[in-house]
Design an enzyme around this catalytic site. Structure first.
Site, PDB file in Angstrom:
ATOM      1  N   ASP A 102      43.432  41.313  40.167  1.00  0.00           N
ATOM      2  CA  ASP A 102      43.365  42.589  40.866  1.00  0.00           C
ATOM      3  C   ASP A 102      42.011  43.257  40.665  1.00  0.00           C
ATOM      4  OD1 ASP A 102      45.987  42.240  41.608  1.00  0.00           O
ATOM      5  OD2 ASP A 102      46.810  43.660  40.142  1.00  0.00           O
ATOM      6  N   SER A 127      33.766  53.524  55.248  1.00  0.00           N
ATOM      7  CA  SER A 127      33.453  53.029  53.911  1.00  0.00           C
ATOM      8  C   SER A 127      33.693  54.169  52.933  1.00  0.00           C
ATOM      9  CB  SER A 127      31.988  52.565  53.842  1.00  0.00           C
ATOM     10  OG  SER A 127      31.655  52.195  52.520  1.00  0.00           O
ATOM     11  N   ASN A 150      53.025  39.882  37.501  1.00  0.00           N
ATOM     12  CA  ASN A 150      53.484  41.189  37.037  1.00  0.00           C
ATOM     13  C   ASN A 150      54.949  41.167  36.612  1.00  0.00           C
ATOM     14  OD1 ASN A 150      50.951  42.171  37.733  1.00  0.00           O
ATOM     15  ND2 ASN A 150      51.626  42.979  39.698  1.00  0.00           N
ATOM     16  N   PHE A 165      43.915  41.203  50.660  1.00  0.00           N
ATOM     17  CA  PHE A 165      44.381  40.136  49.778  1.00  0.00           C
ATOM     18  C   PHE A 165      43.810  38.800  50.254  1.00  0.00           C
ATOM     19  CE2 PHE A 165      47.235  37.030  47.956  1.00  0.00           C
ATOM     20  CZ  PHE A 165      47.516  37.555  46.695  1.00  0.00           C
ATOM     21  N   GLN A 218      54.522  40.754  52.587  1.00  0.00           N
ATOM     22  CA  GLN A 218      54.394  39.711  53.610  1.00  0.00           C
ATOM     23  C   GLN A 218      55.225  39.995  54.857  1.00  0.00           C
ATOM     24  OE1 GLN A 218      51.952  38.128  53.506  1.00  0.00           O
ATOM     25  NE2 GLN A 218      51.882  36.338  52.192  1.00  0.00           N
ATOM     26  N   ASP A 225      56.975  45.896  41.353  1.00  0.00           N
ATOM     27  CA  ASP A 225      57.196  44.664  40.583  1.00  0.00           C
ATOM     28  C   ASP A 225      57.883  44.976  39.270  1.00  0.00           C
ATOM     29  OD1 ASP A 225      55.755  43.423  42.622  1.00  0.00           O
ATOM     30  OD2 ASP A 225      53.873  43.453  41.487  1.00  0.00           O
TER      31      ASP A 225
END
Length: 322
Positions: free
Chosen positions: A12, A36, A52, A116, A172, A256
């Site tokens: 991470d 940005s 995790n 990711f 996902q 998690d």
């Protein structure tokens, strides 16, 4: 019960933005967005859904089996997990890709913008649950956010082998189509989502709440600051509040942590309510810490916080698992 955790393993990169993303977003200009954000801090930490969850279960005195694909750069991370009670023998080491990277910026409202990079995670589809079951007792497999083909494969393999599984599609869901989403949840002993993911799941699959209930065992929907809603197999609904935080540092990995605590509790025989309370305790410890695996568990303090949030009886029933 022996629990395998099949999901992403990543490094991470966590950054903080002093401001609010919403103040920089123009609703009528989103088709042309180009922004940005100057960040104040960068923390590089161990992470990934599987990492995790497995780390948290290890601190709760379980020995979870970590299932995922990583690069050769995983060696130090592996030592860390094994030193905290995680069995890493289910990890595939890629010969051509680095361990996945999660790059996330959090603003003052705890809103997040993230990217990711899958890297070696794309090879997780080559891991066979059937082969792992020959060497390990698998009482439950949590199938979390991972390479989409791996998620479908591992869910299918669990059904074929008769191994109970928990469906946790989470991040996902955005890239899965309706048919894939149905494949991931059909026959699950547990279904985990947050509130937004639950609505997205219903929209993508076209299923009603009742139709989802016919396909899964226990539905667990986290509600952020409002706690968690649990719907049992018989349709009984239960809402459990959170453990109040002392501070908010970084929300990455909070979901998690909840899953780790909840599954640790429920597979050990705690009621759904007590399991959710344990999950909420672990979740708040992550919220109060920079990094998803930098928190520690102090039994005495944990019991005080559980008693303060849920009462002395709840703390006493959860105590043996701490």
């Amino acid at each position: 019960m022996s629990i395998a955790v099949s999901a992403s393993i990543a490094t991470d990169h966590l950054m903080r933005f002093s401001g609010r993303f919403r103040d920089a977003l123009l609703a009528d200009q989103l088709d042309h967005v180009s922004l940005s954000f100057l960040v104040d801090d960068l923390q590089i930490r161990r992470g990934g859904v599987a990492g995790n969850i497995a780390y948290a279960m290890g601190l709760l005195n379980r020995t979870p089996l970590l299932v995922g694909a990583v690069g050769a750069d995983f060696a130090e991370y592996r030592q860390w997990l094994e030193s905290h009670g995680v069995d890493c023998s289910g990890v595939l080491i890629s010969e051509r890709a680095h361990t996945a990277r999660f790059v996330c910026t959090t603003d003052d409202d705890m809103a997040q913008i993230a990217s990711f990079y899958p890297g070696a995670m794309s090879e997780a589809r080559d891991i066979s649950i059937g082969e792992l079951a020959k060497a390990h007792t698998l009482d439950l497999v949590l199938v979390g956010a991972n390479d989409p083909d791996a998620m479908v494969a591992h869910t299918t393999q669990c059904r074929e082998l008769g191994i109970p599984f928990a469906a946790d599609p989470s991040q996902q869901l955005a890239r899965l189509d309706g048919e894939q989403a149905v494949q991931l949840i059909d026959g699950a002993a547990y279904l985990f989502t947050n509130k937004y993911e639950w609505a997205l799941l219903l929209q993508k699959t076209g299923l009603s709440e009742a139709e989802v209930a016919q396909r899964v065992g226990i539905r667990v929907t986290t509600l952020g600051a409002d706690g968690v809603q649990i719907v049992d197999k018989d349709g009984t609904e239960l809402t459990v509040g959170v453990v109040p935080e002392t501070t908010k540092v970084e929300p990455t990995g909070v979901g998690d942590a909840f899953r780790a605590g909840f599954l640790t509790g429920h597979t050990a025989g705690l009621s759904l309510e007590r399991s959710a309370q344990l999950g909420s305790l672990i979740a708040v410890l992550v919220l109060e810490t920079m990094g998803t695996q930098e928190w520690t568990l102090n039994k005495e303090t944990a019991l005080e916080r559980l008693a303060g949030a849920y009462g002395a009886e709840a703390a006493a029933e959860i105590k043996p698992l701490l």
